[in-house]
Scaffold this motif. Structure first.
Motif, PDB file in Angstrom:
ATOM      1  N   GLU A   1       0.813  -1.251   0.035  1.00  0.00           N
ATOM      2  CA  GLU A   1       0.005   0.167  -0.229  1.00  0.00           C
ATOM      3  C   GLU A   1       1.022   1.322  -0.019  1.00  0.00           C
ATOM      4  O   GLU A   1       1.829   1.202   0.573  1.00  0.00           O
TER       5      GLU A   1
ATOM      6  N   ALA B   1      -2.348  12.523   1.554  1.00  0.00           N
ATOM      7  CA  ALA B   1      -2.963  11.447   2.247  1.00  0.00           C
ATOM      8  C   ALA B   1      -2.476  11.414   3.729  1.00  0.00           C
ATOM      9  O   ALA B   1      -3.114  11.287   4.680  1.00  0.00           O
ATOM     10  N   ILE B   2      -1.243  11.509   3.886  1.00  0.00           N
ATOM     11  CA  ILE B   2      -0.504  11.609   5.000  1.00  0.00           C
ATOM     12  C   ILE B   2      -1.150  12.421   6.018  1.00  0.00           C
ATOM     13  O   ILE B   2      -1.166  12.168   7.070  1.00  0.00           O
TER      14      ILE B   2
ATOM     15  N   ARG C   1      -3.849   3.411   7.849  1.00  0.00           N
ATOM     16  CA  ARG C   1      -4.115   3.358   6.379  1.00  0.00           C
ATOM     17  C   ARG C   1      -5.757   3.170   5.931  1.00  0.00           C
ATOM     18  O   ARG C   1      -6.123   3.707   5.102  1.00  0.00           O
TER      19      ARG C   1
ATOM     20  N   ALA D   1      -8.056   6.044   5.520  1.00  0.00           N
ATOM     21  CA  ALA D   1      -7.675   7.324   4.763  1.00  0.00           C
ATOM     22  C   ALA D   1      -8.801   8.131   4.278  1.00  0.00           C
ATOM     23  O   ALA D   1      -8.870   9.151   4.174  1.00  0.00           O
TER      24      ALA D   1
ATOM     25  N   ASN E   1      -3.308  10.968  -2.904  1.00  0.00           N
ATOM     26  CA  ASN E   1      -3.312   9.493  -3.327  1.00  0.00           C
ATOM     27  C   ASN E   1      -3.159   8.556  -2.342  1.00  0.00           C
ATOM     28  O   ASN E   1      -2.205   8.490  -1.664  1.00  0.00           O
ATOM     29  N   VAL E   2      -3.910   7.663  -2.320  1.00  0.00           N
ATOM     30  CA  VAL E   2      -4.071   6.252  -1.422  1.00  0.00           C
ATOM     31  C   VAL E   2      -4.322   5.101  -2.277  1.00  0.00           C
ATOM     32  O   VAL E   2      -5.262   5.161  -3.065  1.00  0.00           O
TER      33      VAL E   2
ATOM     34  N   MET F   1       0.689   5.660   0.259  1.00  0.00           N
ATOM     35  CA  MET F   1       0.075   7.048   0.441  1.00  0.00           C
ATOM     36  C   MET F   1       1.041   7.968   0.215  1.00  0.00           C
ATOM     37  O   MET F   1       2.143   8.164   0.588  1.00  0.00           O
ATOM     38  N   ASP F   2       0.353   9.277  -0.542  1.00  0.00           N
ATOM     39  CA  ASP F   2       1.359  10.691  -0.680  1.00  0.00           C
ATOM     40  C   ASP F   2       1.306  11.609   0.300  1.00  0.00           C
ATOM     41  O   ASP F   2       0.549  11.201   1.153  1.00  0.00           O
TER      42      ASP F   2
END
Length: 652
Positions: free
Chosen positions: A420, A426-427, A493, A496, A539-540, A422-423
């Motif tokens: 997986e 998303a973080i 995660r 998200a 982005n996730v 995350m950008d």
């Protein structure tokens, strides 16, 4: 909400606002007793017991008011639950953070439930979910309800026959429809007033909404078939619906359909461990199946992020996946057989045997988004729990580095159970959400890599994953030091999508698929689309199988922003198809992506799919208006007179 002022006592921006807000918060039972509501006249025959939710009983001292309301309902007998204020194990996020302990508390609470009660009432949604799970695990017959639900039922029984359905003006004909549906499933299993129908005007894709004609809650295959036969004979369209967690408008009315909700068909019918199979009704919650067999060392592999609330029937409709579909596949890989009500009311059995000869009709129906019939029983494959599970967290300064590490891991011959990503945006969202874990604010991307299998070889795989990440410039990489830490990473995660609500009032999630090797290129293009359309995009995604979930943020209160978000989503899907991918991996097409089907298919190809649908659903009554473009030339082609031919063959 009553504790917000304490939770935010050290927040200079919100503490005073929280104090003012808390003064306005009242429990609905206490409020109704205070205003002195008129007692209901309708009878609700049965026995109820009441569970005191922790925050109501202890924090707000609301104990007697719910009981007063229940005692006002004619025909209802209230039996006190021993130790009614004992915690059920829900406690907000308690059951997620400490599931084993929460499970033991739930077992103890279920022992408190008096025998032979019809309802377990309470005043907290979290407790309702937790105790519902307890009822399922014990295969109980009790219905878990909010106190006000029983009160509402009593008002309906007393006044329902005297009032016309709200929100419609077609008088006698509509009343006849409602009466006929009630004869099929019972008066308490049909909704028709406007205030009730509002909850069914959309699923989790909220950009398009319309009221259904009515909502029906059958309790069995037979009742479902009876409802469908009645509607089909009168040419009334209908829509099957699960938990309403779909993200593409698959269960959203377009106006005038009857929704057939499968929420009451929520039983686990059979567990066959020697053959690794289970049979469930479509309203059975995804996660409940794993919880029901976990004690025997088994689990159900598909794990969408909404698995705590989404139903297996809904998963079948959309062919849902999840974080671990990289190794274990999506729903279709775990469905062995189906019982289905066809759109004319016939009941058919599909599949059920491994390696059954003939056409794979089960595979055809899985992912058909309710356009071929209504699934009422599902035979699924159970998996043996892996001997060991190890998880690695890798933090990168740049998205490109993380993307190249994804390709490097697979190229090294490592096949993770989950991979997986995350950008940065998303973080930021998950760190403001329910499960923050302390990511640095300047991170470019995070990878979560999980391997499972025979315990003996997992350490070697972890070392190789760490080595690949270091070769691609990772800032920090480490395996989880404990099971608790591993679960905290996954909780972070899996929340998200919801966490994006902390940084944007509205968002639209997309679901494109691309070849893994094109990740850096496509993510770069998504950045350009973000700038071109003036919207932020987080982005996730399931990086291992290239299933992207761009979260396009906007503010619907600002004119034009929603339209820009929709255009940005369509542009992203076009990029996905241009690099050899698809417009959906697990969310389905529904209403949302109908026009984007033309990015993938020619008119002839769409016509072939429509012809297949017509075999099952010739009158297009079952979930009409979904999947296929409208207005569609392909719809005209399927009835083209003999002797004519479309030789264009091109994409529109």
């Amino acid at each position: 909400m009553k504790e917000y002022d304490q939770l935010l006592r050290n927040d200079p921006d919100y503490h005073e606002k929280a104090q003012e807000f808390v003064k306005k918060v009242r429990d609905i039972s206490a409020f109704l007793c205070e205003i002195g509501l008129r007692p209901p006249s309708g009878r609700v025959e049965g026995v109820v017991t009441y569970h005191d939710a922790c925050h109501l009983a202890h924090a707000q001292k609301v104990r007697n008011e719910p009981r007063q309301l229940l005692k006002q309902i004619p025909g209802l007998t209230l039996i006190e639950m021993p130790q009614a204020d004992r915690c059920c194990g829900s406690a907000g996020i308690y059951n997620l953070v400490y599931p084993d302990m929460a499970g033991r508390l739930l077992e103890r609470k279920m022992d408190d439930v008096p025998p032979d009660v019809d309802w377990i009432a309470m005043g907290n949604p979290g407790c309702m979910l937790q105790i519902s799970m307890g009822v399922h695990q014990r295969r109980g017959r009790e219905r878990v309800v909010h106190t006000v639900e029983l009160l509402d039922e009593a008002y309906r029984c007393g006044e329902g026959d005297e009032q016309e359905p709200a929100g419609r003006q077609d008088g006698g004909e509509h009343q006849e429809l409602i009466a006929a549906l009630q004869r099929c499933v019972g008066k308490d299993a049909v909704l028709f007033r406007q205030e009730d129908l509002l909850a069914y005007e959309c699923d989790a894709y909220t950009l398009k909404k319309a009221l259904p004609r009515a909502v029906v809650f059958p309790g069995s295959t037979e009742e479902t078939a009876e409802v469908v036969r009645f509607l089909a004979q009168r040419g009334i369209p209908f829509i099957p619906r699960g938990a309403g967690t779909g993200l593409s408008g698959g269960a959203t009315p377009t106006g005038g359909e009857v929704i057939i909700s499968l929420a009451r068909m929520n039983r686990l019918l059979q567990i066959d461990l020697p053959n690794r199979r289970a049979v469930v009704q479509p309203g059975y919650i995804n996660l409940h199946l794993t919880e029901s067999v976990a004690g025997h060392g088994y689990y159900y592999a598909p794990d969408p992020s909404s698995q705590q609330v989404c139903t297996i029937g809904g998963n079948v409709g959309e062919n849902a996946g999840g974080a671990h579909c990289l190794k274990y596949g999506v729903t279709t890989n775990h469905v062995l057989g189906l019982t289905m009500v066809l759109p004319d009311g016939q009941v058919v059995q599909l599949g059920g045997l491994p390696d059954e000869p003939g056409y794979d009709l089960t595979g055809l129906v899985v992912g058909s988004e309710g356009t071929m019939g209504i699934v009422t029983e599902i035979t699924v494959r159970l998996e043996k729990k892996p001997e060991g599970v190890r998880t690695v967290l890798a933090m990168f300064d740049e998205v490109k580095q993380a993307s190249e590490a994804v390709t490097g891991i697979i190229a090294a011959g490592i096949y993770p159970a989950a991979l997986e990503m995350m950008d940065n945006l998303a973080i930021e969202a998950v760190e403001k959400g329910t499960f923050p874990i302390g990511y640095p604010r300047d991170l470019g991307a995070v990878l979560l890599v999980e391997v499972d299998g025979i315990a003996e070889g997992l350490d070697e795989q972890i070392e190789r994953i760490v080595d690949v990440c270091r070769k691609h410039g990772v800032r920090e990489v480490r395996p989880a030091s404990s099971e608790e830490e591993r679960k905290s990473w996954w909780n972070n995660r899996k929340t998200a999508f919801g966490a994006v609500g902390t940084i944007s009032p509205n968002n639209l999630v997309q679901d494109g698929v691309i070849p893994r090797s094109r990740l850096p290129e496509v993510l770069s293009r998504i950045e350009e689309i973000s700038r071109e359309h003036g919207v932020r995009i987080a982005n996730v995604f399931h990086a291992g199988d290239g299933n992207l979930h761009p979260l396009i943020m906007f503010d619907a209160r600002i004119p034009g922003e929603e339209e820009r978000a929709v255009r940005a989503g369509s542009a992203i899907l076009k990029v996905c198809t241009e690099v050899g991918g698809s417009i959906t991996g697990e969310h389905g097409v529904g209403l949302e992506k109908r026009e984007e089907m033309r990015y993938l298919f020619s008119e002839k190809e769409l016509a072939v799919q429509l012809a297949i649908r017509e075999v099952f659903n010739p009158e297009n009554l079952c979930n009409p208006g979904k999947i296929f473009p409208t207005p569609a030339r392909c719809a005209e082609m399927k009835r083209r007179p003999a002797g004519t031919d479309d030789r264009s063959g091109g994409r529109s």
